[in-house]
Design an enzyme around this catalytic site. Structure first.
Site, PDB file in Angstrom:
ATOM      1  N   GLN A  46      -1.046  -7.036 -10.428  1.00 22.18           N
ATOM      2  CA  GLN A  46      -0.034  -6.458 -11.303  1.00 22.18           C
ATOM      3  C   GLN A  46       1.278  -7.198 -11.093  1.00 22.18           C
ATOM      4  OE1 GLN A  46       0.173  -2.125 -11.216  1.00 22.18           O
ATOM      5  NE2 GLN A  46       2.398  -2.197 -11.333  1.00 22.18           N
ATOM      6  N   HIS A  61      10.371   1.769  -0.633  1.00 19.87           N
ATOM      7  CA  HIS A  61       9.142   2.173  -1.316  1.00 19.87           C
ATOM      8  C   HIS A  61       7.916   1.460  -0.749  1.00 19.87           C
ATOM      9  CE1 HIS A  61      12.161   2.537  -4.858  1.00 19.87           C
ATOM     10  NE2 HIS A  61      12.150   3.650  -4.158  1.00 19.87           N
ATOM     11  N   LYS A  70       3.183  -7.971  -1.544  1.00 22.09           N
ATOM     12  CA  LYS A  70       4.122  -8.293  -2.624  1.00 22.09           C
ATOM     13  C   LYS A  70       4.580  -9.741  -2.508  1.00 22.09           C
ATOM     14  CE  LYS A  70       5.884  -3.617  -3.143  1.00 22.09           C
ATOM     15  NZ  LYS A  70       7.041  -2.725  -3.105  1.00 22.09           N
ATOM     16  N   TYR A 130       8.088  -9.226  -9.215  1.00 20.38           N
ATOM     17  CA  TYR A 130       7.224  -9.214  -8.045  1.00 20.38           C
ATOM     18  C   TYR A 130       5.787  -8.910  -8.422  1.00 20.38           C
ATOM     19  CZ  TYR A 130       8.638  -4.226  -7.933  1.00 20.38           C
ATOM     20  OH  TYR A 130       8.930  -2.924  -8.246  1.00 20.38           O
ATOM     21  N   ASP A 167      15.437   8.372  -4.857  1.00 14.31           N
ATOM     22  CA  ASP A 167      15.687   7.705  -3.577  1.00 14.31           C
ATOM     23  C   ASP A 167      16.640   8.510  -2.700  1.00 14.31           C
ATOM     24  OD1 ASP A 167      13.949   5.677  -4.221  1.00 14.31           O
ATOM     25  OD2 ASP A 167      15.504   4.214  -4.700  1.00 14.31           O
TER      26      ASP A 167
END
Length: 182
Positions: A46, A61, A70, A130, A167
């Site tokens: 993705q 996260h 990532k 990313y 957050d």
């Protein structure tokens, strides 16, 4: 491509070869065989794109299961990129580190599975791309406070700060890790 191992095990800073001429520049942002030769074996499933204004803080996260590796690239602007080791069996568990990433150096940050991630936009705006090794899953999405005093991330001094309600309401590092059994 040049590769630099950062202080937390498995985290890499990658500097691609950039070819400039009077028209601008060209670079490969990803070729699986080149990354595999560097030891990055993940299949990225993705791609994500994030736009942020100056002072935006996103994080911290992660996906709890199966986790996400990532590969982070700044397409426009500059960010202070932060990562925290959440691998329970790691000697650096709960330790944070950071790098500045920008569109001028064109460096990429590779984070293996087992790191929480966040960043702060330190330019007027930033466009961040990313790749992730597993698709997003709302059931395993987790996070902890970007300003958790037990982690002690030294965010840049900013004239203004923007953070999402989610957050700001995130639990502490200890609370979320206890909740997921780590």
């Amino acid at each position: 491509m040049r590769i630099q191992k950062l202080r937390l095990e498995g985290v890499l800073l990658l500097t691609p070869d950039v070819f400039y001429d009077e028209r601008g520049f060209f670079l490969e942002t990803f070729r699986q065989s080149n990354y595999a030769a560097l030891g990055i074996q993940e299949e990225f499933l993705q791609d994500n794109l994030s736009y942020s204004k100056y002072g935006t803080i996103r994080g911290m996260h992660f996906q709890s299961e199966p986790g996400q590796a990532k590969l982070i690239t700044v397409l426009k602007g500059k960010i202070f990129d932060v990562f925290v080791d959440i691998r329970e069996d790691s000697a650096t568990y709960g330790t944070w580190s950071s790098v500045y990433l920008d569109d001028e150096k064109k460096e990429q940050l590779y984070l293996p599975v087992g790191f929480a991630h966040g960043f702060c936009c330190v330019s007027e705006e930033a466009l961040v791309s990313y790749k992730v090794s597993h698709e997003y899953n709302a059931q395993t999405e987790k996070g902890f406070r970007f300003d958790d005093p037990d982690i002690g991330i030294a965010w840049p001094a900013l004239e203004q700060r923007f953070t999402s309600k989610r957050d700001l309401a995130a639990p502490s590092f200890a609370e979320i890790m206890d909740k997921i059994g780590r």
